[in-house]
Design a protein around this motif. Structure first.
Motif, PDB file in Angstrom:
ATOM      1  N   VAL A 185       1.076  -1.142   0.013  1.00 43.05           N
ATOM      2  CA  VAL A 185      -0.219   0.173  -0.072  1.00 43.05           C
ATOM      3  C   VAL A 185       0.867   1.163  -0.050  1.00 43.05           C
ATOM      4  O   VAL A 185       0.558   2.183  -0.619  1.00 43.05           O
ATOM      5  N   VAL A 186       1.860   1.055   0.668  1.00 37.07           N
ATOM      6  CA  VAL A 186       3.010   2.400   0.697  1.00 37.07           C
ATOM      7  C   VAL A 186       3.382   2.504  -0.526  1.00 37.07           C
ATOM      8  O   VAL A 186       3.710   3.731  -0.935  1.00 37.07           O
ATOM      9  N   ALA A 187       3.897   1.263  -1.414  1.00 33.87           N
ATOM     10  CA  ALA A 187       4.507   1.612  -2.565  1.00 33.87           C
ATOM     11  C   ALA A 187       3.508   2.011  -3.645  1.00 33.87           C
ATOM     12  O   ALA A 187       4.025   2.722  -4.318  1.00 33.87           O
ATOM     13  N   PHE A 193       2.646   9.586  -5.661  1.00 34.62           N
ATOM     14  CA  PHE A 193       3.330  10.675  -5.166  1.00 34.62           C
ATOM     15  C   PHE A 193       4.219  11.630  -6.130  1.00 34.62           C
ATOM     16  O   PHE A 193       4.216  12.748  -6.140  1.00 34.62           O
ATOM     17  N   ALA A 194       4.619  10.757  -6.949  1.00 32.59           N
ATOM     18  CA  ALA A 194       5.508  11.462  -7.987  1.00 32.59           C
ATOM     19  C   ALA A 194       4.674  12.454  -8.896  1.00 32.59           C
ATOM     20  O   ALA A 194       5.257  13.620  -9.389  1.00 32.59           O
ATOM     21  N   ALA A 201      -0.890  19.533   0.110  1.00 29.03           N
ATOM     22  CA  ALA A 201      -1.757  18.504   1.033  1.00 29.03           C
ATOM     23  C   ALA A 201      -0.840  17.168   1.072  1.00 29.03           C
ATOM     24  O   ALA A 201      -1.178  16.411   2.006  1.00 29.03           O
ATOM     25  N   TRP A 202      -0.232  16.860   0.077  1.00 28.17           N
ATOM     26  CA  TRP A 202       0.488  15.705  -0.122  1.00 28.17           C
ATOM     27  C   TRP A 202       1.692  15.637   0.730  1.00 28.17           C
ATOM     28  O   TRP A 202       1.874  14.570   1.463  1.00 28.17           O
ATOM     29  N   THR A 203       2.409  16.646   0.575  1.00 28.78           N
ATOM     30  CA  THR A 203       3.725  16.791   1.442  1.00 28.78           C
ATOM     31  C   THR A 203       3.516  16.913   3.035  1.00 28.78           C
ATOM     32  O   THR A 203       4.190  16.232   3.734  1.00 28.78           O
ATOM     33  N   ASP A 204       2.459  17.558   3.464  1.00 24.64           N
ATOM     34  CA  ASP A 204       1.904  17.709   4.540  1.00 24.64           C
ATOM     35  C   ASP A 204       1.586  16.325   5.265  1.00 24.64           C
ATOM     36  O   ASP A 204       1.739  15.735   6.482  1.00 24.64           O
ATOM     37  N   PHE A 205       0.637  15.543   4.287  1.00 25.90           N
ATOM     38  CA  PHE A 205       0.304  14.082   4.742  1.00 25.90           C
ATOM     39  C   PHE A 205       1.296  13.440   5.141  1.00 25.90           C
ATOM     40  O   PHE A 205       1.543  12.491   6.136  1.00 25.90           O
TER      41      PHE A 205
END
Length: 288
Positions: A185-187, A193-194, A201-205
């Motif tokens: 899931v992390v992968a 993410f790319a 929103a993404w970097t903060d998460f």
């Protein structure tokens, strides 16, 4: 180029450099028919070995792995990808980080239409939810809510699969094959993410979840990437007992970064457990 665009491009190059180093470190000389050579300070291939096998200059490859602003062609990236033995998801990840448009850019659309909500409802009695690329749960049917009833030991901070799995104290007890499934899931999150580098929103998460869970931070640092796909997850439910469920991701054409995730029973015992959960659902307050 604006300051924001420059920052995003620099972040993309930094991510590209880290990804290449991580992929290079997992391949041994023996994997590609090279002698082991002298004692190595780090695991995997050396930069000059990757350059030689890919047929590119060592200086060029070094600059690529250092994240320098150099011109990159699809043909050269294909050679590097082949040398590093990247699978389909990893190749797409590499191209995105190198700003090579191999596929149409995905759009972030998180408003849930009445039609999609109706589809989720018609999938009853199967548990189903609508998730975006960050694994936020945007909508869910009643069967999904009943399945994850009592998943939280405290009020839910985020309706997000990763957050609940890594942060909630009871998650490891409920999610029986956590150690097998969560790295994938992390992968999958890393691959998405790319396309969102530099987005607050993404970097903060990622920052907040890494701060709350050292285990997530370790998995994130591996730079593994994968695509969403059918998987078997094993949950322990307070009413239904041990449940083996196959998760299937269905694309939503009008929401390119979103998918409907459906859980189907993998055996008769699970089917009976889900029926028991449904029969008891009226005996307690609405889980939402």
């Amino acid at each position: 180029m604006t300051i924001e665009a420059t920052r995003t491009r620099n972040e993309r190059r930094t991510e590209l450099a880290a990804f290449l180093r991580a992929r290079r470190s997992r391949i041994t000389p023996a994997d590609v028919g090279l002698p082991p050579g002298l004692r190595r300070r780090t695991p995997g291939l050396r930069r000059e070995e990757v350059a030689q096998l890919a047929g590119v200059g060592i200086t060029w490859y070094t600059w690529l792995e250092q994240g320098r602003p150099i011109h990159v062609s699809v043909q050269v990236l294909d050679a590097v990808a082949g040398t590093l033995r990247l699978d389909g998801a990893e190749r797409e990840h590499l191209y995105r980080l190198a700003d090579i448009p191999t596929a149409p850019a995905e759009l972030a659309m998180e408003s849930v239409s009445p039609a999609v909500r109706e589809i989720l409802g018609t999938l009853e009695p199967l548990a189903a939810s609508l998730q975006n690329a960050r694994f936020d749960v945007l909508a869910a049917n009643s069967a999904h809510e009943h399945l994850f009833w009592r998943w939280h030991a405290m009020p839910c901070e985020r309706r997000n699969v990763l957050w609940c799995s890594f942060v909630e104290p009871d998650a490891r007890e409920r999610f029986v094959n956590f150690d097998e499934e969560m790295p994938r899931v992390v992968a999958t999150l890393r691959a998405s993410f790319a396309q969102h580098l530099g987005e607050p929103a993404w970097t903060d998460f990622i920052r907040r979840l890494s701060a709350r869970s050292a285990e997530f931070a370790q998995m994130w640092a591996r730079h593994d990437v994968a695509r969403p796909g059918a998987r078997t997850k094993v949950f322990k439910h307070p009413v239904g007992g041990l449940l083996r469920l196959q998760s299937t991701s269905l694309a939503v054409a009008d929401m390119p970064e979103c998918r409907i995730v459906v859980y189907t029973p993998a055996d008769d015992a699970t089917r009976d457990g889900l029926q028991l959960i449904r029969s008891r659902a009226t005996e307690r307050p609405d889980p939402r």
